[in-house]
Write an enzyme that holds these catalytic residues in place. Structure first.
Site, PDB file in Angstrom:
ATOM      1  N   ASP A 251       0.900  -1.140   0.000  1.00 28.54           N
ATOM      2  CA  ASP A 251       0.000   0.000   0.000  1.00 28.54           C
ATOM      3  C   ASP A 251       0.941   1.192   0.000  1.00 28.54           C
ATOM      4  O   ASP A 251       1.546   1.504   1.033  1.00 28.54           O
ATOM      5  CB  ASP A 251      -0.896   0.027   1.245  1.00 28.54           C
ATOM      6  CG  ASP A 251      -1.909   1.153   1.153  1.00 28.54           C
ATOM      7  OD1 ASP A 251      -1.502   2.281   0.820  1.00 28.54           O
ATOM      8  OD2 ASP A 251      -3.104   0.915   1.392  1.00 28.54           O
ATOM      9  N   HIS A 252       1.101   1.839  -1.141  1.00 26.03           N
ATOM     10  CA  HIS A 252       2.207   2.793  -1.243  1.00 26.03           C
ATOM     11  C   HIS A 252       2.035   3.987  -0.293  1.00 26.03           C
ATOM     12  O   HIS A 252       2.998   4.669   0.009  1.00 26.03           O
ATOM     13  CB  HIS A 252       2.475   3.212  -2.693  1.00 26.03           C
ATOM     14  CG  HIS A 252       1.519   4.221  -3.239  1.00 26.03           C
ATOM     15  ND1 HIS A 252       0.277   3.880  -3.688  1.00 26.03           N
ATOM     16  CD2 HIS A 252       1.613   5.558  -3.419  1.00 26.03           C
ATOM     17  CE1 HIS A 252      -0.334   4.963  -4.115  1.00 26.03           C
ATOM     18  NE2 HIS A 252       0.452   6.011  -3.966  1.00 26.03           N
TER      19      HIS A 252
ATOM     20  N   HIS B  55      -5.665   2.979   0.918  1.00 30.25           N
ATOM     21  CA  HIS B  55      -4.865   4.107   1.413  1.00 30.25           C
ATOM     22  C   HIS B  55      -5.520   4.850   2.576  1.00 30.25           C
ATOM     23  O   HIS B  55      -4.890   5.114   3.597  1.00 30.25           O
ATOM     24  CB  HIS B  55      -4.611   5.125   0.301  1.00 30.25           C
ATOM     25  CG  HIS B  55      -4.077   4.520  -0.969  1.00 30.25           C
ATOM     26  ND1 HIS B  55      -3.283   3.410  -0.973  1.00 30.25           N
ATOM     27  CD2 HIS B  55      -4.205   4.881  -2.275  1.00 30.25           C
ATOM     28  CE1 HIS B  55      -2.956   3.113  -2.232  1.00 30.25           C
ATOM     29  NE2 HIS B  55      -3.508   3.982  -3.033  1.00 30.25           N
TER      30      HIS B  55
HETATM   31  C1  BG6 Z   1      -3.532   4.747  -6.591  1.00 34.75           C
HETATM   32  C2  BG6 Z   1      -4.879   4.877  -7.234  1.00 34.75           C
HETATM   33  O1  BG6 Z   1      -3.506   3.651  -5.706  1.00 34.75           O
HETATM   34  O2  BG6 Z   1      -3.241   5.928  -5.860  1.00 34.75           O
HETATM   35  C3  BG6 Z   1      -4.931   6.109  -8.133  1.00 34.75           C
HETATM   36  O3  BG6 Z   1      -5.157   3.725  -7.998  1.00 34.75           O
HETATM   37  C4  BG6 Z   1      -4.509   7.335  -7.364  1.00 34.75           C
HETATM   38  O4  BG6 Z   1      -6.219   6.284  -8.677  1.00 34.75           O
HETATM   39  C5  BG6 Z   1      -3.185   7.099  -6.657  1.00 34.75           C
HETATM   40  O5  BG6 Z   1      -4.398   8.413  -8.290  1.00 34.75           O
HETATM   41  C6  BG6 Z   1      -2.838   8.240  -5.731  1.00 34.75           C
HETATM   42  O6  BG6 Z   1      -1.539   8.076  -5.277  1.00 34.75           O
HETATM   43  P1  BG6 Z   1      -0.644   9.338  -4.928  1.00 34.75           P
HETATM   44  O7  BG6 Z   1       0.610   8.764  -4.370  1.00 34.75           O
HETATM   45  O8  BG6 Z   1      -0.442  10.096  -6.210  1.00 34.75           O
HETATM   46  O9  BG6 Z   1      -1.442  10.124  -3.945  1.00 34.75           O
END
Ligand code: BG6
Length: 494
Positions: A182-183, A245
């Site tokens: 989960d980044h 997230h």
């Molecule tokens: C991803 C989603 O997991 O996270 C995308 O699939 C979203 O739709 C993105 O844009 C958002 O990540 P970050 O790091 O740009 O906030």
């Protein structure tokens, strides 16, 4: 200290994730001296290409996406650790030749037989890849070395599919060697939440229903679906961002202090939060959840299409690109404290923020102080201006008592004077070094789906009349205002 030596095998090596995130992250880790000189990258994908072709394609995109500028000579050195192996995910015999390539690389590069399999392919390929890893015994840990599997999101599309995938993974690789990405957990500011809460007596002492009025978690994006309509049409904002997230951020804010920083100690506490979420089901869904979709509009002076006009989107689609929720956590610490979550695409600003709104003081003392005394707010900005901002009340200089809110600010950029690493840098390094604390455990993923499924099952059976529409470039559906109004609050202006 440089990482453990290993071979990182990327399934889906020619895809976007590898180009935009994984290779730039590995390059940055490498130039910062965080990787073992034996670290080897092996891309596995369908298309025919040589190592040289693969390296030069990766360089082209790394130039665009790397946090630090690509330096020609250093890139050459780094790229000499990258290899390519052509193979179809479903062709069992090709895993036998992959095994041979890996054995050869172990000897040639001194990787000690350690292997990190990274599933960066489309989710519908996961099952095939996992099954082949099992059959070819590539997933079996050999003596004196380790084998781990990293799995990208989306991890299932509902509770049932996540459980099925989890059982499949379990048959291939033990839980302690499974790393579900989960980044958001790799973002520096998300990691700072635990430090902020548990290393500062100031905050922890008031971190409960006695002092906190409500919490707002917002993830607003200016981008639309960016060519991912095929996926997004099925997912929608609730599954795309909230299930993973935002519920993870909510857990970090709401969890009890873990007994130590061990991966399972932290994850045990997060799971307790997820299990305490009050289900939102049936007719309660429209009361607690607002969904909406963007129409055409203007963002930063640029006209943008409606969601329904994007390529690959059904012209009568009701997929939500905005969702707002009122969530309750039924446990001792949070009884009666609403958590408001709001996410959306094509909103006016890119910002992810958690705002903790404290209760007001009794206003008796400053009744005559003209303005209302505003409550304290602790805002944790996850991106883009990473930092922590505390709103307190102060006396305006002068002979009368006039009170005004002021901010005490901490910006990562200025306080530490160096750029924060990308989330994937931290996550890749942790996976290589065997630290799973920033990865989701099986029960976390399943509990989050259980909560989201409750909402979705009502949507699946009810009419789409409740889907609101908002112009791109606005703050989403004004319907969301009624969620916060129940406790006399307003959404923060970001
Ligand atoms: C991803 C989603 O997991 O996270 C995308 O699939 C979203 O739709 C993105 O844009 C958002 O990540 P970050 O790091 O740009 O906030």
């Amino acid at each position: 200290m440089p990482s453990q030596p290993c071979t990182l095998i990327i399934f889906g090596a020619t895809g976007d994730l590898t180009h935009r995130k994984l290779i730039p992250a590995l390059y940055n880790l490498w130039i910062d001296g965080n990787l073992s000189s034996a670290l080897t990258i092996l891309g596995f994908a369908r298309r025919e290409k040589t190592n040289e072709q693969f390296r030069s394609e990766l360089k082209e995109t790394a130039e665009e996406f790397s946090r630090q500028k690509i330096d020609g000579t250093r890139w050459e050195h780094f790229a000499s650790s990258i290899y390519y192996c052509r193979g179809a995910f479903g062709a069992t015999e090709q895993y036998t030749s992959l095994a041979k390539t890996l054995d050869a690389l172990d000897t040639q590069r001194g990787t000690c037989g350690n292997r990190l399999f990274y599933l960066a392919a489309a989710p519908e390929q996961f099952e095939t890849i996992l099954e082949n890893l099992r059959q070819s015994e590539l997933s079996t840990t050999r003596a004196n070395s380790w084998t781990r599997i990293v799995i990208e999101k989306p991890f299932g599309t509902d509770l049932l599919s996540a459980q099925r995938l989890n059982s499949l993974v379990e048959g291939v690789c033990p839980e302690h060697s499974t790393y579900r990405i989960d980044h958001y957990l790799g973002k520096e500011t998300a990691q700072n939440i635990m430090v902020l809460r548990f290393a500062n007596a100031l905050f922890e002492a008031v971190w409960n229903a006695r002092y906190i009025h409500h919490v707002q978690i917002t993830a607003s994006e200016t981008i639309g679906v960016e060519g991912r309509a095929g996926y997004y049409e099925q997912a929608g904002a609730l599954r795309d961002i909230v299930q993973n997230h935002l519920l993870q951020l909510l857990c970090l804010i709401a969890m009890e202090p873990p007994i130590d920083l061990g991966a399972d100690s932290i994850r045990d506490e997060k799971v307790k939060v997820l299990r305490s979420l009050r289900p939102i089901v049936g007719n309660e869904v429209p009361l607690y959840v607002v969904r909406a979709q963007y129409m055409a509009g203007t963002i930063n002076g640029r006209e943008v299409l409606a969601y329904r006009e994007e390529r690959g989107v059904h012209p009568q689609s009701f997929t939500e690109t905005f969702v707002a929720l009122h969530v309750n956590i039924d446990n001792w610490r949070w009884a009666g404290v609403p958590f408001f979550i709001r996410v959306g695409k094509r909103l006016p600003k890119r910002r992810t923020e958690i705002a903790v709104h404290f209760k007001s003081v009794p206003h008796i003392l400053f009744k005559k102080a003209i303005q209302e005394v505003e409550e304290n707010v602790l805002a944790i900005c996850i991106q883009p201006d990473e930092g922590v901002f505390l709103q307190v009340s102060a006396k305006l200089p002068g002979s009368t008592v006039r009170i005004q809110p002021v901010k005490m600010n901490f910006h990562y950029g200025t306080s530490f004077g160096r750029a924060t690493p990308e989330a994937y840098e931290r996550l890749l390094l942790d996976a290589i070094n065997g630290d799973a604390s920033l990865f989701a455990r099986r029960d976390e993923v399943e509990e989050a789906w259980r909560f989201v499924d409750g909402i979705r099952s009502h949507w699946n059976t009810s009419s789409t009349k409740d889907v609101a529409f908002y112009p791109a470039g606005s703050w989403g559906s004004s319907e969301a205002d009624r969620l916060t109004e129940v406790c006399g609050a307003k959404w923060r202006r970001l």
